[in-house]
Design a protein around this motif. Structure first.
Motif: not given
Length: 444
Positions: A266-276
């Motif tokens: 599984f991926l979680a946190g910034d490993a899965a999503h990043c944004h401004s």
């Protein structure tokens, strides 16, 4: 080993603590040394994250300053004081303070944290995952990558991370101020830049600054005078900033991995999503990812739920990540409007919209996380019980059934509590504080 977590940031520490509390053997691998680092970008904890920390008995341990109205740009302010929670504010506290309490909880509950181990390989079968790191090989039933935006786990899975840079050459600095701003937060955007100043609570301040006139590489040298000049343009003063203990440049991406789960990984946190950084959503979204995944892994590993329950992590959290990308992206793009007419329209329309009570409440709920729900699974309010309150009853990572009567037919992993105000029918609450049903949790 049952679960191996890669990355000891807030997301990984939250997850490790939840699993350990449920009696699941868990180890975190962290490539960094154990010393606490001050150079962190996150500095704010939103209401829903504070509720999640309260469920874990940690919210009241965090130092910081409470902000009940958030300035976005111009004279636009978002009122948080009317949020339907006792945490009707944004808590300004550095990420290392959040990590400190999460780490202490995880270690107290028996999670192992191993530093200086960088992951180099990952192979999974139908039953196990084998991870190779700097000094040894690890075998686990499940692996979770919480190793940040440059995730090695994501790379080893061969997953794309589609998206783009939304703003380049943001300047960061931790400084002292001769004349601190009158408000806890100081923020404004002008045509050719923006600046944001927030306190750490110990005499140090974090400054974000962006200069449209100077877009340069993240590795370019950075002087305090450059940050001072942009801050004066945006805020009218540099507040006498001096004695920087740390300065850096970075660029902000908007990216999201298409799959939060690949087999047993599984991926979680910034490993899965990043944004401004607009809206301060990063650390908060990661902690809430962990809160969603932790109880599901524990329920499956402890034999209380079918393995299909794990598929709901993607179903529930991927849309949330996508929504955060959109909302934070909208804020940063509005802040970057360059024309005088555009900025005037931005201010007028924002004030008009947030002047509507329903729209303002919806915006506050979205940015604070209070409005997050998973289809028909709504956030449970922290209702008073005959003994304590709901969030206290959820401590321990168990399901809670709110019922007027004692229930002898409930599973052993469910606690039955009585409300102060009678309910028309029993209410089942998941360990992450969302109302659910027996069918939804796929219980055995």
């Amino acid at each position: 080993m049952r679960v191996l977590i890669i990355g000891a940031g807030p997301t990984g520490l939250t997850l490790a603590g939840d699993l350990a509390e449920a009696g699941v053997e868990v180890t975190i691998l962290e490539r960094r040394p154990p010393e606490t680092a001050n150079a962190t970008r996150a500095f704010g904890v939103h209401a829903r994250t504070l509720e999640q920390l309260d469920i874990r008995g940690l919210a009241d341990q965090l130092p910081g300053q409470k902000v009940r109205a958030v300035s976005l740009f111009d004279k636009v302010r978002l009122d948080l004081s009317k949020l339907p929670t006792r945490f009707n504010y944004l808590l300004i506290t550095p990420q290392y303070e959040v990590e400190k309490v999460l780490r202490a909880r995880a270690e107290r509950l028996g999670a192992e944290i191993v530093h200086g181990e960088e992951v180099t390989g990952l192979v999974q079968t139908a039953d196990t995952v084998t991870v190779t790191s700097t000094t040894r090989t690890w075998e686990a039933q499940y692996v979770v990558g919480t190793d940040g935006v440059h995730s090695k786990v994501r790379d080893l899975l061969g997953l794309p991370f589609p998206g783009k840079a939304v703003v380049k050459s943001i300047m960061l600095a931790d400084v002292k101020l001769t004349t601190p701003p009158p408000d806890v937060l100081a923020v404004n955007a002008v045509g050719d830049g923006f600046a944001f100043v927030a306190p750490f609570g110990d005499g140090w301040y974090r400054v974000f600054a962006w200069d449209r006139r100077k877009q340069t590489d993240d590795r370019a040298p950075l002087e305090l005078d450059e940050i001072r000049e942009v801050t004066r343009r945006a805020l009218g003063t540099d507040m006498g900033m001096h004695d920087p203990r740390w300065m850096s440049r970075f660029h902000s991406d908007e990216r999201q991995v298409p799959a939060y789960r690949v087999g047993r990984v599984f991926l979680a946190g910034d490993a899965a999503h990043c944004h401004s950084p607009a809206g301060g959503q990063g650390m908060n979204t990661g902690i809430q990812d962990a809160a969603n995944l932790g109880w599901k892994l524990a329920a499956v590993l402890n034999g209380h739920a079918e393995p299909e329950l794990l598929d709901t992590y993607q179903q529930e959290r991927h849309p949330v990540g996508r929504s955060v990308l959109r909302s934070s992206g909208a804020i940063i793009r509005l802040a970057m409007i360059s024309s005088r007419l555009g900025r005037r329209l931005r201010g007028t329309l924002s004030l008009l919209l947030l002047g509507n009570e329903k729209i303002a409440a919806k915006a506050a709920g979205r940015i604070s996380g209070i409005a997050i729900h998973y289809g028909d699974k709504k956030r449970a309010a922290d209702v008073p019980l005959s003994t304590g309150r709901l969030f206290e009853a959820l401590r321990g990572g168990r399901f809670v059934l709110i019922s007027n009567e004692d229930r002898a037919d409930t599973p052993a992993f469910v606690d039955v509590v009585k409300p102060v105000d009678p309910v028309t029918e029993p209410v089942l609450v998941r360990p992450d504080g969302y109302v659910t049903t027996w069918d939804d949790v796929r219980c055995r």
